[in-house]
Design a protein around this motif. Structure first.
Motif, short mmCIF file in Angstrom:
data_model
loop_
_atom_site.label_atom_id
_atom_site.label_comp_id
_atom_site.label_asym_id
_atom_site.label_seq_id
_atom_site.Cartn_x
_atom_site.Cartn_y
_atom_site.Cartn_z
N GLN A 28 0.76 -1.22 -0.09
CA GLN A 28 0.15 -0.10 -0.04
C GLN A 28 0.94 1.27 -0.06
N GLY A 29 2.03 1.10 0.27
CA GLY A 29 3.04 2.41 0.29
C GLY A 29 2.84 3.19 1.50
N ALA A 30 2.59 2.58 2.48
CA ALA A 30 2.03 3.25 3.81
C ALA A 30 3.41 3.91 4.62
N ALA A 35 14.13 0.91 0.48
CA ALA A 35 15.34 0.80 -0.33
C ALA A 35 16.22 -0.11 0.68
N TYR A 36 15.94 -0.18 1.94
CA TYR A 36 16.85 -0.69 2.84
C TYR A 36 16.29 -1.31 3.83
N GLY A 76 11.47 3.13 5.28
CA GLY A 76 11.03 3.75 4.18
C GLY A 76 11.28 5.24 4.25
N SER A 77 10.84 5.74 3.19
CA SER A 77 11.20 7.17 3.18
C SER A 77 10.39 8.14 4.00
N GLU A 78 8.92 7.52 4.66
CA GLU A 78 8.09 8.33 5.25
C GLU A 78 7.84 7.58 6.80
N VAL A 90 4.44 0.21 12.83
CA VAL A 90 4.77 1.33 11.99
C VAL A 90 5.51 2.39 13.01
N LEU A 91 6.64 2.96 12.78
CA LEU A 91 7.27 3.86 13.49
C LEU A 91 7.30 5.22 12.66
N ARG A 92 6.77 6.24 13.08
CA ARG A 92 6.92 7.59 12.14
C ARG A 92 7.54 8.59 13.06
#
Length: 92
Positions: A28-30, A35-36, A76-78, A90-92
């Motif tokens: 979903q691209g969440a 890339a890593y 992720g990038s976000e 998920v950690l933001r």
């Protein structure tokens, strides 16, 4: 059923649930572009490649930096996705 078989079955089921949830988040691209990834063991490295089908994904085993209960960490990038044997977060 032997108790070792029973508890082994529970472990496989919990890993499968964790795997499906993590895969859904990535598809979903969440957490943005991934890339890593860092993993705790070689087994988690193989599982991380199955979770994230990104061909350019760089995965490394880092037993000192990734606790065993947090088997794979996708950067992720976000946000960051941490996948363990029985859960993901998920950690933001």
């Amino acid at each position: 059923m032997d108790r070792r078989v029973f508890f082994g079955t529970l472990a496989v089921v919990s890993i499968w649930v964790s795997f499906r949830g993590a895969r859904r988040i990535l598809l979903q691209g969440a957490i943005g572009r991934v890339a890593y990834c860092r993993t705790a063991t070689e087994e988690w490295l193989r599982l991380a490649r199955k979770i994230c089908a990104e061909p350019a994904l760089i995965v490394e085993v880092d037993p000192a930096g990734v606790p065993a209960q947090s088997g794979a960490v996708f950067l992720g990038s976000e946000a960051t996705l941490v996948v363990g044997p029985a859960e993901w977060r998920v950690l933001r």
